[in-house]
Design an enzyme around this catalytic site. Structure first.
Site, short mmCIF file in Angstrom:
data_model
loop_
_atom_site.label_atom_id
_atom_site.label_comp_id
_atom_site.label_asym_id
_atom_site.label_seq_id
_atom_site.Cartn_x
_atom_site.Cartn_y
_atom_site.Cartn_z
N SER A 54 0.78 -1.24 0.00
CA SER A 54 0.00 0.00 0.00
C SER A 54 0.81 1.29 0.00
CB SER A 54 -0.96 0.02 1.20
OG SER A 54 -2.07 -0.81 0.95
N LYS A 75 0.10 3.70 -2.77
CA LYS A 75 -0.92 4.75 -2.72
C LYS A 75 -0.30 6.14 -2.73
CE LYS A 75 -4.59 2.08 -0.40
NZ LYS A 75 -4.04 0.71 -0.35
N SER A 108 -5.98 3.11 4.69
CA SER A 108 -5.45 2.36 3.55
C SER A 108 -6.56 1.73 2.72
CB SER A 108 -4.47 1.27 4.03
OG SER A 108 -3.56 0.94 3.01
#
Length: 407
Positions: free
Chosen positions: A108, A111, A165
């Protein structure tokens, strides 16, 4: 004589892309690691073939799988992270690293590349309606809790992305940044890859906007620092990642109650001067982390990939790296973060398709930039100079050695 060996090794490396003999090449220093039981994890995906020029982005000393730190610096912390890097976000100095250009799976922390690509394109006050496709995420993966037909502001989606997240928020933001249609998400992923190339992030290739695993998806600790530098330059990004709690509003159609969610990055609760960052985990990627902090007028970022949660969690490993970085005197450096202006001046990188034979997984659209033309010309000029001077260096070295023998 040592200078001669170094010069010859440099010629061989530029000409062939292969270091000179083991005795002439610099030995790699292992990164400090704690003793832990071997984790139960799936095998790492096969990365693309390494490109010598890409490994040297930011400085020749960064072209290593091992440890690179300033001379006479304190020993860095022993971490489970497979690769890591500490850099000064303002000066661009790389303070130290472990395998900075080694391909790793992002999870993640990807991102942040989505934010670097799209945060300035979307109006935080704009309200959008969530589609069923936005919720097309891996079962059991992290989500902030968007509902089909629900209406949310862009600012709420960014908070859901950074604090919780949310992979659902990542899909919605990517779709909107790509025009809002069915191909919006794919358009944004392509823009993410273009952004990475423009930043000089040559080990980065995005397949999903959220960081959920995708075939051929990679990044590196160095690339994450380049991406973080863009993100932390954004006032909106800094505001989002320092937010401790936020609320997902209730919806009338469908009727769903609102609720509060928290920032999962514990650095902001426990580290003085923390500026925030991003956590990440998938079973394949293991733990990844990006965290920044300011102290005594310096702003440092720590990036790490392929870590285990014990004995230290990802954010704790980031905190250890930040402590180590702040312990170094200002101006310490083993390399630097290239700027988008330098990348543009060197020439637009030519994108080449990679295949399964290249180790890139054979995924459609899996690509990597080759060396800029400007750097190739410079390398050729360096080779010419070295080749011209090498005979003279050999002659001087032989004569000097004879004089020393006679005395």
């Amino acid at each position: 004589m040592r200078a001669l060996v170094t010069a010859c090794a440099a010629v061989l490396l530029v000409l062939t892309g292969v270091p000179a003999t083991a005795s002439a090449a610099r030995a790699e220093i292992p990164c400090p690691k704690p003793k832990i039981a071997k984790p139960s994890a799936p095998p790492r995906p096969t990365p693309p073939a390494e490109v010598a020029e890409d490994m040297r982005v930011g400085g020749d000393d960064l072209a290593t799988h091992g440890l690179v730190v300033p001379e006479n610096s304190p020993k860095p912390p022993a971490l489970t992270a497979t690769t890591w890097l500490v850099a000064d976000l303002e000066t661009g100095e790389v303070l130290g690293a472990c395998g900075p250009h080694v391909h790793q799976t992002p999870a993640s922390v990807q991102k942040m590349l989505l934010a670097a690509t799209a945060i300035d394109q979307l109006d935080p006050a704009q309200r959008i309606t969530v589609t069923r496709g936005d919720l097309d995420i891996e079962p059991g993966s992290s989500a902030v809790g968007l509902v089909v037909g629900g209406q949310y502001t862009i600012a709420t989606l960014w908070l859901g992305l950074m604090l919780n997240s949310g992979n659902d928020a990542a899909n919605a933001l990517a779709r909107l940044a790509g025009g809002g249609g069915k191909d919006g998400l794919a358009t944004t992923v392509a823009a993410m890859n273009a952004k990475a190339a423009a930043l000089g992030a040559r080990q980065t290739h995005a397949v999903t906007p959220s960081g959920l695993d995708g075939k051929g998806q990679f990044t590196s600790a160095y690339d994450l620092a380049l991406i973080a530098r863009v993100c932390f330059a954004s006032d909106d990004f800094r505001k989002y990642v320092l937010t401790k709690t936020a609320r997902l509003p209730a919806q009338k159609k469908p009727k769903v109650g609102g609720f509060q969610f928290q920032n999962e990055n514990k650095l902001i609760y426990n580290y003085p001067g923390a500026l925030g960052g991003k956590t990440g985990f998938t079973t394949l990627a293991r733990h990844s982390y990006v965290g920044a902090a300011t102290r005594d007028g310096r702003t440092l970022v720590a990036t790490l990939l392929g870590a285990e949660a014990r004995p230290l969690r990802g954010w704790e490993q980031g905190a250890k790296l930040l402590d180590w970085g702040f312990s170094l005197p200002a101006g310490s450096s083993v390399g630097r973060l290239v700027t988008p202006e330098e990348v543009a001046a060197a020439g637009s990188p030519r994108v080449e398709k990679t295949t399964a034979a290249d180790g890139g997984g054979g995924g459609a659209g899996n690509a990597r930039p080759s060396a800029p033309a400007g750097l190739t010309v410079a390398a050729a000029a360096s080779v010419a100079v070295l080749l011209t001077g090498t005979p003279l260096l050999l002659l001087f070295a032989v004569r000097r050695r004879r004089r020393m023998t006679r005395s």
